[in-house]
Enzyme design. Structure first.
Site: not given
Ligand code: GLU
Length: 497
Positions: A256-257
């Site tokens: 999700k970064r």
């Protein structure tokens, strides 16, 4: 058609088993899709199981979000949801069986002792696992200490020699030396099972015929096989799916970064559930070689686990956009599309909330579009220059974004008041005026320095779009290096207390 394998005689029962510890992840949808397609193609049953045995990290909100997301995608389960936290007695009685025949043992080592041991292991470059100090405690002593109420965990006694031979449907035989496998904790001091125990007990109790899950669990398979054997269960067929990858140079694992991974982000950003499912289907289906647009029913028709390729499937957002565009163009007439847009963007409740914010700023209805458009797009256009604040370096601004991002990632309740509280707190600990702190956030959310009230706008956008917009703003400012990120994380932990 290939000849049916020996397992065709067994009724197919498969499951997806998400842990409710965060946003509903696309990886969960991907696994659910494969399980469901396999079950349907074989007239089997698809079970949903909630693995909520991590008490600190699990939440009912996360569970509800996962169920909603799966329903939105049309990944309907035939049985469940079962919840592991409601099945504790079963796990405990199975642990008692393991204790009774010596397959498991009580471990009284304190946290301090284990920390010390880990440090030593590292310093001496020894096997990083538990040193098995409690494994040979005399049974009478172990029982006496447990009866006296001494805190303890239960560990599985692994074989110390020979090889564990595993079979994976996609990879064939895999071998591991037993002595390299740790004596895993299976029951925690609080009486809750760990993932390994609960998963194996449930896969058996629920009659799971094929365990189809992410490849990150292959390393746990020896422990699971040992549990199956020690409990006298017949193991299922295992099929570990290749992880989804980012579309970057080193094909890093989807995180999700870098990418939006929350299913609700896809919904809120205006993707269609059918297109997202189709896209996930492209990752595992040999249909990908022909017509790339297909429905769930078409995927199910002729679906074979054996056809899944081990090359890491690439999660290419541009490809998803292309596919989504085809759905919008090919599956709707203008009336249908109008309905779709209305349902997506203007539920009465959402529209009323936006109207309340815009009302004091409207002279004519004609102002509506300009004022509110940022609430109806997947992402606004953000100019780097507009993110500037007098007296602050760009890196400092990027860091305040990052701090807020971490804060919001931990937040379960996403209302204007809660968000405002976080801004106040951050402005205090960073010694910035609320005005200077919020200014770049207006730009990140709306593309403009002056816009509708920030905290309410953030509530309307919802956590997924807000976080994606903050991430974009950080990128617009040139990003944060990995090294800097580590330092920041420390500082953030200190500030968060
Ligand atoms: N709870 C585990 C997860 O969320 C499930 C792993 C499995 O399918 O065995 O990844």
């Amino acid at each position: 058609m290939s000849a049916p394998g020996p397992e065709t005689a067994v009724p197919v029962r498969v499951r997806v088993a998400p842990s409710p510890t965060g946003d509903p992840h696309v990886g969960t949808a991907y696994q659910a899709l494969v399980n469901l397609a396999f079950a349907r193609s074989r007239g089997g049953v698809f079970v949903l199981r909630i693995e909520d045995t991590d008490r600190a990290r699990s939440s009912r909100e996360s569970e509800a979000a996962i169920l909603d997301a799966l329903r939105w995608l049309g990944l309907d389960w035939d049985e469940g949801p079962y919840r592991q936290s409601e099945r504790l007695e079963l796990y405990r009685s199975e642990v008692d069986r393991l204790l009774a025949d010596g397959s498991a043992y009580r471990c009284f080592c304190t946290r301090e002792r284990l920390d010390e041991m880990r440090r030593e292991n590292r310093a001496q470059q020894r096997f990083p696992g538990y040193d098995r100090r409690c494994r040979d405690l005399p049974v009478a002593e172990s029982e006496r200490r447990a009866a006296a109420g001494e805190p303890h965990t239960i560990r599985l006694a692994m074989p110390t020699e020979g090889e564990c031979v595993m079979r994976d449907l996609l990879r064939g035989e895999i071998r591991r030396e037993w002595e390299l496998i740790d004596d895993q904790v299976i029951l925690k001091a609080d009486g809750y099972p760990t993932y390994h125990l609960a998963c194996v007990v449930d896969d058996h109790a629920m009659g799971i015929s094929h365990v189809i899950r992410g490849e990150e669990w292959i390393n746990s398979l020896p422990k699971h096989l040992r549990l199956f054997e020690a409990l006298g269960y017949e193991p299922p067929v295992f099929c570990h799916l290749p992880l989804l990858r980012n579309n970057d140079a080193n094909r890093s694992k989807l995180s999700k970064r870098r990418n939006p991974t929350s299913i609700t982000w896809f919904r809120d950003a205006g993707f269609l559930p059918g297109a997202l499912l189709n896209f996930l289907g492209l990752m595992v289906s040999s249909r990908a070689e022909g017509e790339e647009k297909f429905s769930l029913d078409q995927l199910v028709d002729g679906f074979r686990l054996e056809d899944i390729s081990l090359g890491g499937p690439v999660f290419d957002l541009d490809k998803l956009r292309w596919l989504n565009a085809r759905y919008l163009r090919e599956d709707y007439d203008a009336d249908g599309l109008a309905d779709l847009v209305r349902d997506w963007s203007m539920g009465q409740e959402r529209l009323a909330a936006i109207a309340a914010l815009a009302q004091p700023r409207l002279e004519t209805l004609g102002d509506w579009g300009r004022l509110t458009s940022f609430l109806f797009v997947d992402a606004p256009t953000v100019d780097r220059e507009k993110l500037a604040v007098k007296g602050l370096e760009e890196t400092q601004i990027a860091e305040t974004f990052q701090f807020m991002l971490w804060t919001l990632e931990r937040e379960q309740e996403f209302t204007a008041d809660v968000v405002q509280g976080h801004f106040r707190h951050l402005s205090e600990v960073l010694g910035l005026s609320l005005r200077d702190l919020t200014r770049p956030f207006y730009v990140a959310m709306s593309g403009e320095a002056a816009s509708l009230p920030l905290f309410q706008s953030m509530e309307i956008l919802g956590p997924d779009l807000v976080r994606a917009r903050i991430r974009h703003a950080i990128e617009a400012l040139g990003g944060i290096s990995g090294k800097r990120m580590k330092k920041l994380q420390k500082r953030f932990e200190a500030l968060a207390g």
